[in-house]
Design a protein around this motif. Structure first.
Motif, mmCIF file in Angstrom:
data_model
loop_
_atom_site.group_PDB
_atom_site.id
_atom_site.type_symbol
_atom_site.label_atom_id
_atom_site.label_comp_id
_atom_site.label_asym_id
_atom_site.label_seq_id
_atom_site.Cartn_x
_atom_site.Cartn_y
_atom_site.Cartn_z
ATOM 1 N N ALA A 127 14.689 -21.216 29.401
ATOM 2 C CA ALA A 127 13.943 -21.275 30.664
ATOM 3 C C ALA A 127 13.257 -19.942 30.935
ATOM 4 O O ALA A 127 12.093 -19.898 31.363
ATOM 5 N N GLY A 128 13.974 -18.855 30.707
ATOM 6 C CA GLY A 128 13.418 -17.530 30.983
ATOM 7 C C GLY A 128 12.169 -17.268 30.169
ATOM 8 O O GLY A 128 11.206 -16.666 30.651
ATOM 9 N N LEU A 129 12.156 -17.737 28.940
ATOM 10 C CA LEU A 129 10.982 -17.547 28.083
ATOM 11 C C LEU A 129 9.829 -18.449 28.502
ATOM 12 O O LEU A 129 8.689 -17.997 28.622
ATOM 13 N N VAL A 130 10.128 -19.748 28.733
ATOM 14 C CA VAL A 130 9.004 -20.700 28.863
ATOM 15 C C VAL A 130 8.551 -20.956 30.301
ATOM 16 O O VAL A 130 7.374 -21.258 30.514
ATOM 17 N N PHE A 131 9.429 -20.849 31.301
ATOM 18 C CA PHE A 131 9.014 -21.243 32.655
ATOM 19 C C PHE A 131 7.780 -20.478 33.149
ATOM 20 O O PHE A 131 6.899 -21.086 33.776
ATOM 21 N N PRO A 132 7.649 -19.180 32.899
ATOM 22 C CA PRO A 132 6.445 -18.500 33.388
ATOM 23 C C PRO A 132 5.146 -19.049 32.761
ATOM 24 O O PRO A 132 4.058 -18.818 33.294
ATOM 25 N N PHE A 133 5.269 -19.775 31.644
ATOM 26 C CA PHE A 133 4.085 -20.370 31.015
ATOM 27 C C PHE A 133 3.832 -21.801 31.514
ATOM 28 O O PHE A 133 2.837 -22.408 31.184
ATOM 29 N N MET A 134 4.784 -22.333 32.286
ATOM 30 C CA MET A 134 4.681 -23.732 32.722
ATOM 31 C C MET A 134 3.444 -23.997 33.592
ATOM 32 O O MET A 134 2.802 -25.045 33.442
ATOM 33 N N PRO A 135 3.062 -23.062 34.506
ATOM 34 C CA PRO A 135 1.854 -23.334 35.295
ATOM 35 C C PRO A 135 0.638 -23.592 34.394
ATOM 36 O O PRO A 135 -0.184 -24.473 34.696
ATOM 37 N N ASP A 136 0.513 -22.871 33.290
ATOM 38 C CA ASP A 136 -0.598 -23.111 32.355
ATOM 39 C C ASP A 136 -0.529 -24.534 31.815
ATOM 40 O O ASP A 136 -1.519 -25.247 31.745
ATOM 41 N N LYS A 137 0.678 -24.952 31.437
ATOM 42 C CA LYS A 137 0.846 -26.294 30.870
ATOM 43 C C LYS A 137 0.523 -27.352 31.932
ATOM 44 O O LYS A 137 -0.134 -28.357 31.639
ATOM 45 N N LEU A 138 0.988 -27.104 33.158
ATOM 46 C CA LEU A 138 0.742 -28.073 34.231
ATOM 47 C C LEU A 138 -0.757 -28.157 34.553
ATOM 48 O O LEU A 138 -1.243 -29.177 35.028
ATOM 49 N N ARG A 139 -1.484 -27.079 34.258
ATOM 50 C CA ARG A 139 -2.954 -27.099 34.456
ATOM 51 C C ARG A 139 -3.682 -27.724 33.265
ATOM 52 O O ARG A 139 -4.892 -27.759 33.235
ATOM 53 N N GLY A 140 -2.915 -28.182 32.264
ATOM 54 C CA GLY A 140 -3.525 -28.922 31.171
ATOM 55 C C GLY A 140 -3.654 -28.170 29.863
ATOM 56 O O GLY A 140 -4.194 -28.688 28.891
ATOM 57 N N LYS A 141 -3.182 -26.934 29.812
ATOM 58 C CA LYS A 141 -3.253 -26.157 28.566
ATOM 59 C C LYS A 141 -2.356 -26.813 27.511
ATOM 60 O O LYS A 141 -1.251 -27.251 27.825
ATOM 61 N N GLU A 142 -2.824 -26.841 26.252
ATOM 62 C CA GLU A 142 -1.983 -27.407 25.194
ATOM 63 C C GLU A 142 -0.952 -26.396 24.742
ATOM 64 O O GLU A 142 -1.307 -25.350 24.175
ATOM 65 N N LEU A 143 0.293 -26.682 25.032
ATOM 66 C CA LEU A 143 1.347 -25.711 24.774
ATOM 67 C C LEU A 143 2.641 -26.489 24.691
ATOM 68 O O LEU A 143 2.965 -27.274 25.587
ATOM 69 N N ARG A 144 3.372 -26.294 23.583
ATOM 70 C CA ARG A 144 4.646 -27.025 23.422
ATOM 71 C C ARG A 144 5.811 -26.091 23.700
ATOM 72 O O ARG A 144 5.796 -24.924 23.297
ATOM 73 N N PHE A 145 6.841 -26.619 24.362
ATOM 74 C CA PHE A 145 8.073 -25.882 24.616
ATOM 75 C C PHE A 145 9.213 -26.613 23.905
ATOM 76 O O PHE A 145 9.481 -27.773 24.232
ATOM 77 N N VAL A 146 9.870 -25.951 22.959
ATOM 78 C CA VAL A 146 10.909 -26.620 22.168
ATOM 79 C C VAL A 146 12.278 -26.025 22.477
ATOM 80 O O VAL A 146 12.520 -24.839 22.239
ATOM 81 N N ALA A 147 13.163 -26.870 22.993
ATOM 82 C CA ALA A 147 14.542 -26.458 23.313
ATOM 83 C C ALA A 147 15.451 -26.880 22.157
ATOM 84 O O ALA A 147 15.432 -28.044 21.757
ATOM 85 N N VAL A 148 16.223 -25.937 21.634
ATOM 86 C CA VAL A 148 16.994 -26.227 20.415
ATOM 87 C C VAL A 148 18.492 -26.182 20.705
ATOM 88 O O VAL A 148 18.999 -25.219 21.279
ATOM 89 N N GLU A 149 19.184 -27.223 20.256
ATOM 90 C CA GLU A 149 20.630 -27.282 20.481
ATOM 91 C C GLU A 149 21.342 -27.604 19.166
ATOM 92 O O GLU A 149 20.706 -28.007 18.194
ATOM 93 N N PRO A 150 22.677 -27.441 19.106
ATOM 94 C CA PRO A 150 23.394 -27.775 17.876
ATOM 95 C C PRO A 150 23.672 -29.280 17.788
ATOM 96 O O PRO A 150 23.908 -29.917 18.817
ATOM 97 N N CYS A 151 23.662 -29.830 16.557
ATOM 98 C CA CYS A 151 23.974 -31.260 16.378
ATOM 99 C C CYS A 151 25.390 -31.564 16.871
ATOM 100 O O CYS A 151 25.689 -32.697 17.223
ATOM 101 N N SER A 152 26.261 -30.548 16.877
ATOM 102 C CA SER A 152 27.654 -30.800 17.268
ATOM 103 C C SER A 152 27.826 -30.846 18.791
ATOM 104 O O SER A 152 28.895 -31.193 19.268
#
Ligand SMILES: Cc1ncc(COP(=O)(O)O)c(C=O)c1O
Length: 456
Positions: free
Chosen positions: A270-295
């Protein structure tokens, strides 16, 4: 010589945190009181948290000023560098530009310190003399011990038993900064004793350790509880990461196509991506990938439901992706990613399709960590290695498709206290673990039934 490290000066340390709640297309589902099933009020939570933190938890203001006393401590290591991973790019033969934000620079070695300092400060000015908390990997407990020391208050840490034994040096760090550490479940609390009676050999879990820390906090008036992830105010404090990255990207003359963070409770992501969210909400093409363990596949295989944050059902009910509060993940080495739930803000962003989630096995993450250590030098925390794996997968796709994407990931911490895990990896002893679907179903079947249409 090429620009490898984009370094800001102390003057560039952000002056305000960014609050995603102000820009969400729909309001977050409320947190519910487990007895009344009504939205909780600040008064309900006052025995646990500082008043200012509760205000931040519910605030709809876009910007919240960072107190000078907090900035002053953060300036011991912030702003952190953004590094262009040119050696890794070369090793992968990828046309992608890979950057990582290096949060391993804080004294305890991870991003966790960003919120620990703020939480210790607000509790200190409210007159608290002791803070209780839980820790999985030991990173949060050491961050909290360090932060409490900066403001002269005591810190009691319930450390998940499996990590307590895997990571003796984390305990030493906490003790050096004045923290008092016990393995959880412990015999010191009612919750701990009940769990030990049911299963004396339990490896422990974050859910259990939270129950113990909450119970210990409410026992005296000058103690509060602190949480290292999940809550809205923790996500808020971590936005210093993304705010610095925004500026560093501008200085580099670049802009991300994809941003990646590992997810335990969701805070470094969240700390990395949330400040970029307004750009995404304005339509900018930007992917945010959250990574977790299979376990511990909270977002990939869990459900978006109301659930307790802890095992003993002491916390309010939170609408989040969850595997069920009774889910005890196996003792994988990324201890900080072993949590049954996910931050409500991250969960809601996933539900709204603003972010995506992916999961990896631990061996492939350790392989990625080794490649990163060989090329970029730093030995990453096993948690961060999940983000590295995802960045490598993206960069390999760029190679196959011959596209020049800009990939930014968060190096949430270093792994210098995780060398026993690296030893096991190097000697070929590490195993992958896919949680059986029946067990996930059984845990989800124990979720509280809350009348909530559209919750699945
Ligand atoms: C180095 C590191 N990265 C990531 C995490 C996961 O937590 P979060 O998802 O809140 O960032 C932890 C948790 O302890 C950690 O120690």
């Amino acid at each position: 010589m090429s620009d490898r490290r984009i370094v800001l000066s102390e003057r560039d340390l952000p002056r305000a945190w960014y609050n995603l709640q102000a820009d969400l297309p729909q309001p977050l589902p409320p947190v519910l009181h487990p007895c009344t099933m009504q939205p909780v009020t600040p008064d309900d939570l006052a025995p646990l948290f500082a008043t200012e933190l509760l205000k931040q938890e519910m605030s709809q203001d876009r910007w919240i000023e960072i107190p000078d006393e907090v900035r002053d401590v953060l300036a011991m290591w912030r702003p952190t560098p953004l590094v262009r991973a040119r050696n890794l790019e070369r090793a992968l033969h990828t046309p992608a530009r890979i950057y990582f934000k290096d949060e391993s620079h804080s004294p305890p070695g991870s991003h966790k310190t960003n919120t620990a300092v703020a939480q210790a400060y607000y509790n200190k000015i409210q007159g608290m003399r002791r803070l209780t908390t839980e820790t999985g990997a030991g990173q949060w407990g050491s961050a909290m011990s360090f932060a409490c020391k900066q403001f002269g208050i005591a810190c009691k840490v319930y450390m998940v038993k499996v990590s307590y034994h895997q990571k003796p040096y984390r305990r030493s760090m906490m003790e050096l900064w004045g923290g008092e550490v016990v393995p959880s479940p412990s015999t010191e609390t009612k919750s701990g004793r009940a769990i030990l009676a049911a299963d004396p050999h339990t490896p422990g879990s974050l859910g259990i350790a939270i129950s113990e820390a909450v119970e210990a906090a409410v026992q005296s008036d000058d103690s509060h509880y602190t949480l290292g992830s999940v809550l809205n105010h923790v996500m808020l404090h971590q936005t210093v990461i993304g705010l610095e990255v925004e500026r560093q990207m501008r200085e580099a003359g670049d802009y991300p196509d994809v941003m990646i963070g590992c997810c335990g409770g969701g805070s470094n992501f969240a700390g990395l991506v949330f400040p970029f969210m307004p750009d995404k909400l304005r339509g900018k093409e930007l992917r945010f990938v959250a990574v977790e363990p299979c376990s511990c596949p909270t977002m990939s295989r869990g459900q978006f439901r109301y659930d307790f944050g802890d095992t003993s059902q002491l916390t309010p009910l939170i609408k989040m992706f969850t595997l069920g509060h009774n889910f005890v993940p196996p003792g994988i080495h990324a201890g900080g990613l072993r949590y049954h739930g996910m931050a409500p803000l991250v969960s809601f962003a996933l539900k709204l399709g603003l972010i995506e989630a992916t999961a990896f096995h631990q061996v492939e993450c350790f392989q990625a960590a080794q490649m990163f250590a060989e090329t970029e030098g730093t030995i990453p925390a096993p948690e961060s290695s999940h983000a590295i794996r995802a960045a490598i997968v993206e960069a390999e796709r760029c190679r196959e498709e011959n596209t020049e994407k800009c990939i930014v990931f968060n190096l949430s911490g270093h792994g210098l206290c995780d060398l026993s895990a690296y030893d096991r990896y190097l000697s070929g002893d590490l195993e992958d673990f896919e949680y059986p679907q029946e067990k996930i179903q059984a845990s989800l079947a124990e979720l509280p039934l809350i009348p909530d249409p559209g919750s699945q």
